[in-house]
Design an enzyme around this catalytic site. Structure first.
Site, PDB file in Angstrom:
ATOM      1  N   HIS A 162      26.905 -17.257 -75.010  1.00 47.96           N
ATOM      2  CA  HIS A 162      27.693 -16.150 -74.463  1.00 47.96           C
ATOM      3  C   HIS A 162      29.184 -16.372 -74.720  1.00 47.96           C
ATOM      4  O   HIS A 162      29.891 -15.444 -75.147  1.00 47.96           O
ATOM      5  CB  HIS A 162      27.437 -16.014 -72.962  1.00 47.96           C
ATOM      6  CG  HIS A 162      26.142 -15.343 -72.651  1.00 47.96           C
ATOM      7  ND1 HIS A 162      25.764 -14.999 -71.376  1.00 47.96           N
ATOM      8  CD2 HIS A 162      25.134 -14.933 -73.452  1.00 47.96           C
ATOM      9  CE1 HIS A 162      24.576 -14.417 -71.408  1.00 47.96           C
ATOM     10  NE2 HIS A 162      24.181 -14.365 -72.667  1.00 47.96           N
ATOM     11  N   HIS A 221      26.353 -22.609 -67.200  1.00 46.37           N
ATOM     12  CA  HIS A 221      26.650 -23.693 -68.145  1.00 46.37           C
ATOM     13  C   HIS A 221      27.619 -24.740 -67.560  1.00 46.37           C
ATOM     14  O   HIS A 221      28.320 -24.499 -66.584  1.00 46.37           O
ATOM     15  CB  HIS A 221      27.234 -23.133 -69.451  1.00 46.37           C
ATOM     16  CG  HIS A 221      26.261 -22.343 -70.260  1.00 46.37           C
ATOM     17  ND1 HIS A 221      25.288 -22.924 -71.036  1.00 46.37           N
ATOM     18  CD2 HIS A 221      26.115 -20.992 -70.422  1.00 46.37           C
ATOM     19  CE1 HIS A 221      24.597 -21.985 -71.646  1.00 46.37           C
ATOM     20  NE2 HIS A 221      25.057 -20.804 -71.280  1.00 46.37           N
TER      21      HIS A 221
END
Length: 269
Positions: A162, A221
């Protein structure tokens, strides 16, 4: 309203101020967002759910959205500028438009190769967390799909796709819309309306990409995974628009005030 919105956005985006500052902003978002996440200072919102509509219908299809809007925008603006400003014929203008559209092929190749690289790194660095069934020897899993197929959890170094894709798409859009700085058309023409609609849509899409980039920094993340993702995205942008597209054998830069094959280009504006 469309015309006023287009003028305001053109003043902010097409003249380069946001383009120059966005890389530093994205890096700052990763650092600050990760710090807030690691210290549990981020409030619970629907955006932390991966199934939220913005993630499912936009981010998961980020390159498709960017491609679908940039394709007609680049084709129309390049053709119009090369025909009117550079005084080329229709055939020459069409060839220049096709050449500039090759930037989308380059972007598609960058997206595909980087995502495949991320998957390869995750497979190389990971292992499957799965209890073996009674009476059966533990199975050795070599990839994330195999692990998920049996209901396991794959623990590997997951570079943030992303952060990579959203930063790359946002920077690519800002580079391409800079062409409007030199485009002058009759405001009553249908072509002007179409280009304005595409431009405003691309600006809204960029806002969504930056907002979802912020959400990724806050909720998903590890810091190193996000930092590496955005650095790869910015490197892909810099390597194409600030280096390769200055070369003769390339799709060329979007701004029309120099030949597309020129090696010299000024970003001072």
């Amino acid at each position: 309203r469309l015309e006023r919105s287009g003028r305001c956005l053109r003043a902010a985006l097409a003249r380069g101020r946001v383009r120059r500052r966005l890389p530093a902003l994205l890096l700052a978002i990763v650092v600050l967002g990760s710090a807030l996440k690691d210290n549990d200072l981020v409030p619970d919102t629907p955006l932390q759910n991966k199934r939220n509509p913005l993630n499912v219908y936009f981010v998961k299809l980020a390159w498709a959205w960017t491609l679908w809007l940039l394709l007609p925008f680049i084709a129309l603006t390049t053709y119009e500028l090369s025909r009117s400003r550079l005084l080329h014929g229709r055939a020459r203008s069409a060839l220049l438009a096709l050449r500039r559209l090759c930037a989308l092929l380059v972007g598609t190749a960058v997206w595909f190769l980087c995502t495949q690289l991320f998957l390869h790194v995750e497979n190389l660095t990971g292992e499957c967390s799965l209890r073996a069934k009674p009476g059966q020897p533990p199975r050795v899993y070599t990839s994330k799909p195999e692990c998920h197929q049996d209901g396991g959890v794959w623990n590997g170094f997951d570079i943030s796709g992303h952060c990579f894709l959203l930063s790359y798409c946002a920077m690519m859009i800002l580079e391409e819309v800079a062409v409007l700085e030199a485009l002058a058309m009759d405001r009553k023409s249908k072509l002007h309306v179409v280009i304005n609609v595409l431009f405003v849509s691309l600006c809204l899409l960029t806002v969504i990409w930056v907002f979802m980039f912020l959400c990724t920094a806050l909720y998903f993340h590890d810091f190193s995974q996000k930092l590496l993702g955005v650095l790869i995205g910015l490197s892909a942008w810099y390597g194409t628009y600030r280096f390769w597209y200055l070369k003769p054998f390339s799709p060329g830069l979007p701004l029309p005030n120099i030949p597309l094959s020129s090696k010299k280009y000024s970003y001072s504006r």
